[in-house]
Scaffold this active site. Sequence first.
Site, short mmCIF file in Angstrom:
data_model
loop_
_atom_site.label_atom_id
_atom_site.label_comp_id
_atom_site.label_asym_id
_atom_site.label_seq_id
_atom_site.Cartn_x
_atom_site.Cartn_y
_atom_site.Cartn_z
N HIS A 99 -6.79 -4.54 13.07
CA HIS A 99 -8.15 -5.08 13.13
C HIS A 99 -8.22 -6.59 12.94
O HIS A 99 -9.29 -7.18 13.14
CB HIS A 99 -9.04 -4.37 12.10
CG HIS A 99 -10.44 -4.16 12.60
ND1 HIS A 99 -11.34 -3.33 11.97
CD2 HIS A 99 -11.11 -4.67 13.66
CE1 HIS A 99 -12.49 -3.32 12.63
NE2 HIS A 99 -12.37 -4.14 13.66
N ASP A 126 -15.98 1.29 10.47
CA ASP A 126 -14.78 1.06 9.67
C ASP A 126 -14.94 1.77 8.32
O ASP A 126 -16.06 1.91 7.82
CB ASP A 126 -14.59 -0.44 9.45
CG ASP A 126 -13.16 -0.85 9.19
OD1 ASP A 126 -12.45 -0.11 8.49
OD2 ASP A 126 -12.75 -1.93 9.66
N HIS A 128 -13.51 0.27 5.86
CA HIS A 128 -13.36 -0.90 5.00
C HIS A 128 -14.30 -2.02 5.44
O HIS A 128 -14.64 -2.12 6.62
CB HIS A 128 -11.91 -1.41 5.05
CG HIS A 128 -10.89 -0.35 4.80
ND1 HIS A 128 -10.39 0.45 5.82
CD2 HIS A 128 -10.27 0.05 3.67
CE1 HIS A 128 -9.51 1.30 5.31
NE2 HIS A 128 -9.41 1.08 4.01
N ASP A 130 -13.54 -5.27 5.32
CA ASP A 130 -12.74 -6.32 5.97
C ASP A 130 -13.28 -7.72 5.68
O ASP A 130 -13.28 -8.59 6.54
CB ASP A 130 -12.66 -6.09 7.49
CG ASP A 130 -11.83 -4.88 7.85
OD1 ASP A 130 -11.11 -4.37 6.97
OD2 ASP A 130 -11.89 -4.43 9.00
N HIS A 143 -5.56 -8.00 8.36
CA HIS A 143 -6.47 -7.01 8.94
C HIS A 143 -7.60 -6.65 7.97
O HIS A 143 -8.57 -6.00 8.36
CB HIS A 143 -5.72 -5.76 9.43
CG HIS A 143 -5.22 -4.83 8.35
ND1 HIS A 143 -4.85 -3.54 8.63
CD2 HIS A 143 -5.02 -5.00 7.02
CE1 HIS A 143 -4.45 -2.94 7.51
NE2 HIS A 143 -4.54 -3.82 6.53
N ASP A 229 -12.73 0.70 14.41
CA ASP A 229 -11.50 0.97 13.67
C ASP A 229 -11.43 2.48 13.51
O ASP A 229 -12.34 3.09 12.94
CB ASP A 229 -11.57 0.28 12.30
CG ASP A 229 -10.29 0.41 11.50
OD1 ASP A 229 -9.63 1.46 11.60
OD2 ASP A 229 -9.97 -0.52 10.73
N ASP A 231 -9.99 4.30 11.55
CA ASP A 231 -10.06 4.84 10.19
C ASP A 231 -11.51 5.02 9.73
O ASP A 231 -11.75 5.55 8.64
CB ASP A 231 -9.23 4.02 9.20
CG ASP A 231 -9.83 2.66 8.83
OD1 ASP A 231 -11.04 2.44 8.98
OD2 ASP A 231 -9.05 1.80 8.35
N GLU A 274 -6.40 -0.17 15.06
CA GLU A 274 -5.76 0.54 13.95
C GLU A 274 -5.26 1.94 14.31
O GLU A 274 -4.91 2.72 13.43
CB GLU A 274 -6.69 0.61 12.72
CG GLU A 274 -7.07 -0.73 12.13
CD GLU A 274 -5.92 -1.47 11.45
OE1 GLU A 274 -4.85 -0.87 11.25
OE2 GLU A 274 -6.10 -2.66 11.12
#
Length: 313
Positions: A99, A126, A128, A130, A143, A229, A231, A274
Site C-alpha cells: 500500500h 483498509d 489500518h 496508514d 506501507h 487494501d 486486508d 497488499e
Amino acid sequence: MTNLNVSLIGVPTDVGAGTRGASMGPEALRVAEIHAAIAAFGADVRDLGNLVGPANPNLPAVDGFRHLQEVAQWNEILHEAVYAELRAGRLPVMMGGDHCLAIGSVSAVARHCRSVGKKLCVLWFDAHADLNTATMTPSGNIHGMPVACLCGHGPEVLTRIGGHIPAMLPAEIHQIGIRSVDEGEKRFLCELGVEVFDMRYIDEVGMRAVMEQALAGVDENTHLHVSLDVDFLDPTIAPGVGTTVRGGPTYREAELCMEMIADTEQFASLDIVELNPALDHRNMTAELAVDLVESLFGKSTLMRMHRQTRRNR
C-alpha cells in the site's frame, strides 16, 4: 460506468511492507482473470504489463524508514504511469504491490483533478489507518504511512511526488473498515480530521449507511478513486495478506460497497494492494478481489437492474 477504457498497471514490489510476497500480487490478479472480468462489461482493457523498479533490499529501518529511496523510486515511476493513463482518458487500475504505492497513484489522481478542475474523493478500504510517521512506528514500514505522506506529513522525497504538497487534503479521503490503529495514529487522525468509518461504527449503523455518508457530495464533477487494501476484508474470506486483522467486513458487505460506488457512475481509478499469494489458499483472495472489481464495473444484480429500469422510464 462512463469510462470503459481501462489500463491495468502491474507494480510488483513489496518494498514498503514488512512481509515479503505482495510483489506477486499482479500475477495473481492476472491468474484470476481480471482482464477478462473487466472486458466482459464492454471495456477496452489494456494490460500495460509490470513497471520496473528497484529490488527489495530487505534491510532494517534507517532514521525511521525502511527502504525510503526504493519506495520513492517506485512511487515516482507509478505516478507518471497513472498520470499518463488519466491524461489519455483511461481508467487506471494499479495492481500492487503493497500500500505504500498509493503515494504514487493517489498523487497522480490528485494532480489530474487539479489539471481538469474536478473534485477528488478517495475511498480508502483498509483494516489500518496508514497514517503513521517515522516517530510513531517501530517498524519503519512505509506501507503504514501513505495517508500521512499524501497529506503532507513525511519525508519530502515522498510528499513532493506530483509537485504539490500536500498531494491531497484530509477532507478528501474517507476510510472504511478500519480496526487496527496505533495510539499515535488515533491522535493524528483526530488532529487532521480524517473521516474514519471504523468497524464498530459499521456494526452499529450498517454498511449501507456508512457508504451513503462516505459518498455524500459525490456528483458529476467528482473523480472517485478507490484504494482497496485486501486486508480490509475479514481474513476468513481473504487470507492472502501479510497483515490480517480479524473482524473485517463480510463478502456481502464488501460487495455492497462496490455496488454503491458503481451506482454513482463516478468511479474513475483503482488501487488493489497488499495481495500476497504466498499466504493465500488456491488464489481465493485474488479471485475475491476480482469479484469486487466486477461489482465496481457494474456487475448486475436483480436489484440494480430494477433500479436502472426505473431510471430509464
